[in-house]
Write a protein that holds these residues in place. Structure first.
Motif, PDB file in Angstrom:
ATOM      1  N   ILE A  77       0.845  -1.195   0.000  1.00  0.00           N
ATOM      2  CA  ILE A  77       0.000   0.000   0.000  1.00  0.00           C
ATOM      3  C   ILE A  77       0.881   1.247   0.000  1.00  0.00           C
ATOM      4  CG2 ILE A  77      -1.657   1.358   1.350  1.00  0.00           C
ATOM      5  CD1 ILE A  77      -2.835  -1.305   2.333  1.00  0.00           C
ATOM      6  N   GLY A  78       1.945   1.216   0.828  1.00  0.00           N
ATOM      7  CA  GLY A  78       2.877   2.338   0.872  1.00  0.00           C
ATOM      8  C   GLY A  78       3.573   2.555  -0.453  1.00  0.00           C
ATOM      9  N   LEU A  79       3.947   1.462  -1.099  1.00  0.00           N
ATOM     10  CA  LEU A  79       4.621   1.548  -2.397  1.00  0.00           C
ATOM     11  C   LEU A  79       3.704   2.162  -3.454  1.00  0.00           C
ATOM     12  CD1 LEU A  79       7.097   0.858  -4.125  1.00  0.00           C
ATOM     13  CD2 LEU A  79       6.094  -1.394  -4.513  1.00  0.00           C
ATOM     14  N   MET A  80       2.449   1.771  -3.454  1.00  0.00           N
ATOM     15  CA  MET A  80       1.497   2.300  -4.434  1.00  0.00           C
ATOM     16  C   MET A  80       1.237   3.791  -4.218  1.00  0.00           C
ATOM     17  SD  MET A  80      -1.300  -0.767  -5.014  1.00  0.00           S
ATOM     18  CE  MET A  80      -1.668  -1.045  -3.272  1.00  0.00           C
ATOM     19  N   ARG A  81       1.327   4.222  -2.971  1.00  0.00           N
ATOM     20  CA  ARG A  81       1.086   5.633  -2.653  1.00  0.00           C
ATOM     21  C   ARG A  81       2.311   6.501  -2.877  1.00  0.00           C
ATOM     22  NH1 ARG A  81      -0.407   6.417   3.176  1.00  0.00           N
ATOM     23  NH2 ARG A  81      -0.819   8.529   2.457  1.00  0.00           N
ATOM     24  N   MET A  82       3.501   5.892  -2.925  1.00  0.00           N
ATOM     25  CA  MET A  82       4.740   6.646  -2.896  1.00  0.00           C
ATOM     26  C   MET A  82       4.902   7.606  -4.067  1.00  0.00           C
ATOM     27  SD  MET A  82       7.244   7.539  -1.242  1.00  0.00           S
ATOM     28  CE  MET A  82       6.734   6.430   0.073  1.00  0.00           C
ATOM     29  N   SER A  83       4.589   7.157  -5.262  1.00  0.00           N
ATOM     30  CA  SER A  83       4.763   8.008  -6.442  1.00  0.00           C
ATOM     31  C   SER A  83       3.947   9.286  -6.316  1.00  0.00           C
ATOM     32  CB  SER A  83       4.353   7.242  -7.705  1.00  0.00           C
ATOM     33  OG  SER A  83       4.456   8.066  -8.835  1.00  0.00           O
ATOM     34  N   LEU A 128      23.974  14.334   0.747  1.00  0.00           N
ATOM     35  CA  LEU A 128      22.864  14.580  -0.167  1.00  0.00           C
ATOM     36  C   LEU A 128      22.859  13.582  -1.326  1.00  0.00           C
ATOM     37  CD1 LEU A 128      22.850  18.487  -0.310  1.00  0.00           C
ATOM     38  CD2 LEU A 128      21.257  16.991   0.892  1.00  0.00           C
ATOM     39  N   GLU A 129      24.027  13.191  -1.772  1.00  0.00           N
ATOM     40  CA  GLU A 129      24.123  12.186  -2.837  1.00  0.00           C
ATOM     41  C   GLU A 129      23.632  10.826  -2.333  1.00  0.00           C
ATOM     42  OE1 GLU A 129      28.194  12.249  -3.996  1.00  0.00           O
ATOM     43  OE2 GLU A 129      28.052  14.195  -5.026  1.00  0.00           O
ATOM     44  N   GLN A 130      23.923  10.523  -1.064  1.00  0.00           N
ATOM     45  CA  GLN A 130      23.540   9.238  -0.481  1.00  0.00           C
ATOM     46  C   GLN A 130      22.030   9.136  -0.253  1.00  0.00           C
ATOM     47  OE1 GLN A 130      26.002   9.243   3.022  1.00  0.00           O
ATOM     48  NE2 GLN A 130      27.749   8.296   1.990  1.00  0.00           N
ATOM     49  N   VAL A 154      15.571   9.226  -1.391  1.00  0.00           N
ATOM     50  CA  VAL A 154      14.517   9.405  -0.379  1.00  0.00           C
ATOM     51  C   VAL A 154      14.518  10.821   0.195  1.00  0.00           C
ATOM     52  CG1 VAL A 154      14.364   6.989   0.307  1.00  0.00           C
ATOM     53  CG2 VAL A 154      16.083   8.450   1.384  1.00  0.00           C
ATOM     54  N   ASP A 155      15.199  11.721  -0.483  1.00  0.00           N
ATOM     55  CA  ASP A 155      15.330  13.101  -0.001  1.00  0.00           C
ATOM     56  C   ASP A 155      13.980  13.741   0.306  1.00  0.00           C
ATOM     57  OD1 ASP A 155      16.389  15.844   0.312  1.00  0.00           O
ATOM     58  OD2 ASP A 155      15.499  16.162  -1.657  1.00  0.00           O
ATOM     59  N   GLU A 156      12.985  13.473  -0.554  1.00  0.00           N
ATOM     60  CA  GLU A 156      11.675  14.107  -0.370  1.00  0.00           C
ATOM     61  C   GLU A 156      11.003  13.709   0.935  1.00  0.00           C
ATOM     62  OE1 GLU A 156      12.463  12.161  -2.894  1.00  0.00           O
ATOM     63  OE2 GLU A 156      12.115  13.130  -4.830  1.00  0.00           O
ATOM     64  N   LEU A 157      11.369  12.550   1.464  1.00  0.00           N
ATOM     65  CA  LEU A 157      10.700  12.046   2.667  1.00  0.00           C
ATOM     66  C   LEU A 157      11.411  12.425   3.959  1.00  0.00           C
ATOM     67  CD1 LEU A 157       9.842   8.456   1.388  1.00  0.00           C
ATOM     68  CD2 LEU A 157       8.343  10.452   1.464  1.00  0.00           C
ATOM     69  N   LEU A 158      12.604  12.964   3.844  1.00  0.00           N
ATOM     70  CA  LEU A 158      13.395  13.308   5.027  1.00  0.00           C
ATOM     71  C   LEU A 158      13.087  14.731   5.488  1.00  0.00           C
ATOM     72  CD1 LEU A 158      16.713  11.596   3.946  1.00  0.00           C
ATOM     73  CD2 LEU A 158      15.186  10.886   5.792  1.00  0.00           C
ATOM     74  N   PRO A 159      13.326  15.037   6.762  1.00  0.00           N
ATOM     75  CA  PRO A 159      12.962  16.348   7.313  1.00  0.00           C
ATOM     76  C   PRO A 159      13.772  17.502   6.735  1.00  0.00           C
ATOM     77  CG  PRO A 159      14.269  15.102   8.895  1.00  0.00           C
ATOM     78  CD  PRO A 159      13.938  14.158   7.785  1.00  0.00           C
ATOM     79  N   GLY A 198       9.509  -4.387   4.043  1.00  0.00           N
ATOM     80  CA  GLY A 198       8.747  -3.338   4.708  1.00  0.00           C
ATOM     81  C   GLY A 198       9.161  -1.944   4.282  1.00  0.00           C
ATOM     82  N   HIS A 199      10.337  -1.836   3.641  1.00  0.00           N
ATOM     83  CA  HIS A 199      10.841  -0.539   3.188  1.00  0.00           C
ATOM     84  C   HIS A 199      11.028  -0.516   1.674  1.00  0.00           C
ATOM     85  CE1 HIS A 199      11.800  -0.641   7.485  1.00  0.00           C
ATOM     86  NE2 HIS A 199      11.845   0.680   7.447  1.00  0.00           N
ATOM     87  N   VAL A 200      10.231  -1.313   0.978  1.00  0.00           N
ATOM     88  CA  VAL A 200      10.359  -1.424  -0.473  1.00  0.00           C
ATOM     89  C   VAL A 200      10.055  -0.108  -1.177  1.00  0.00           C
ATOM     90  CG1 VAL A 200       7.971  -2.143  -0.894  1.00  0.00           C
ATOM     91  CG2 VAL A 200       9.803  -2.952  -2.414  1.00  0.00           C
ATOM     92  N   TYR A 201       9.352   0.800  -0.500  1.00  0.00           N
ATOM     93  CA  TYR A 201       9.061   2.101  -1.090  1.00  0.00           C
ATOM     94  C   TYR A 201      10.331   2.898  -1.365  1.00  0.00           C
ATOM     95  CZ  TYR A 201       9.905   3.911   3.608  1.00  0.00           C
ATOM     96  OH  TYR A 201      10.476   4.227   4.815  1.00  0.00           O
ATOM     97  N   GLN A 202      11.454   2.495  -0.771  1.00  0.00           N
ATOM     98  CA  GLN A 202      12.731   3.171  -1.004  1.00  0.00           C
ATOM     99  C   GLN A 202      13.441   2.655  -2.251  1.00  0.00           C
ATOM    100  OE1 GLN A 202      15.307   3.557   2.412  1.00  0.00           O
ATOM    101  NE2 GLN A 202      13.612   3.853   3.814  1.00  0.00           N
ATOM    102  N   GLY A 203      12.798   1.760  -2.985  1.00  0.00           N
ATOM    103  CA  GLY A 203      13.410   1.209  -4.181  1.00  0.00           C
ATOM    104  C   GLY A 203      14.171  -0.069  -3.861  1.00  0.00           C
ATOM    105  N   VAL A 204      14.579  -0.786  -4.906  1.00  0.00           N
ATOM    106  CA  VAL A 204      15.267  -2.065  -4.724  1.00  0.00           C
ATOM    107  C   VAL A 204      16.569  -1.887  -3.960  1.00  0.00           C
ATOM    108  CG1 VAL A 204      16.358  -4.001  -5.898  1.00  0.00           C
ATOM    109  CG2 VAL A 204      14.232  -3.040  -6.801  1.00  0.00           C
TER     110      VAL A 204
END
Length: 242
Positions: free
Chosen positions: A20-26, A114-116, A120-125, A178-184
């Motif tokens: 569900i999280g993966l489908m919402r991520m985009s 920032l490169e690392q 997931v930059d958009e999700l970090l504070p 559980g963290h597949v939304y971060q990509g493979v």
């Protein structure tokens, strides 16, 4: 012996919720890029509610089945190994926090961070307010995810006759899924981290050590990301949450 309900519960937090999280991520990334106010805080809040709800479900399942919390690793800490692990965890966290502070001042370090975190930059504070909420998420993830992915999954695998190494592997793979939304690539890194937490759980015979390690690592990760972003964009230090 695990029941059908246990199998269903495992599938819920290892497969269903992550999908569900993966489908919402985009869609979420598009909204964040559009700078919709308060969206990151909303994501953090929803994630916390979901994880505490899952943990509450596990607690209810344990009460109904009249099982001991000890089989989930919720025991009184004991032994030299446990306390040595705690000292190492705290020392490591102190070192990483020092590195985070330097990242705020060192442009080369900030750029490397920032490169690392690019995927997931958009999700970090990005702002201080978001960072404070991220700390709450860190505590939630440390407690809920460790009891679910380490405590419950270790019990589930061993109750089915699997050995310790099988439990470590299953725990790591489940954590990665559980963290597949971060990509493979991101999920693979998380799975490797899950193996470390699982080994820590096995060695200390207590869920408290991996919980502490998980909380502190997430806090440091958020602080480091925020420091790197502020290094490149100083206005984020005083900007309202976006």
């Amino acid at each position: 012996m695990p029941t059908l309900v246990d199998h269903a519960f495992l599938a819920l937090f290892v497969v269903v919720v992550p999908l569900i999280g993966l489908m919402r991520m985009s869609n979420l990334k598009k909204l964040i890029e559009a700078d919709q106010p308060g969206l990151r805080v909303a994501i953090y809040t929803q994630t916390m509610v979901t994880q505490w709800a899952l943990l509450a479900g596990l607690v209810a399942l344990w009460i109904v089945q009249d099982r001991s919390a000890a089989v989930l690793g919720v025991t009184t800490p004991r032994g030299v190994v446990f306390w040595v692990a705690i000292v190492v965890i705290l020392a490591g966290a102190a070192y990483l926090l020092r590195e985070a502070a330097q990242t705020r001042r060192d442009k080369k370090k900030a750029q490397k961070v920032l490169e690392q975190i690019e995927s997931v930059d958009e999700l970090l504070p990005h702002t201080k307010r978001e960072l404070h909420w991220f700390y709450g998420l860190s505590v939630t993830a440390g407690i809920c995810e460790e009891i679910l992915y380490r405590g419950f999954m270790f019990w589930w695998v061993t109750a089915l006759g699997g050995g310790v190494w099988m439990a470590v592997a299953a725990s790591a793979i489940g954590f990665g899924l559980g963290h597949v939304y971060q990509g493979v690539a991101g999920a693979a890194k998380i799975a490797a981290l899950g193996a470390v937490f699982a080994a820590l759980y096995w060695i200390t015979e207590s869920i408290w050590a991996p919980i502490l390690a998980h909380i502190l690592l997430d806090i440091v990760s958020g602080a480091t990301a925020h420091a790197a972003l502020c290094n490149q964009q100083p206005e984020l230090d005083t900007a309202p949450a976006s």
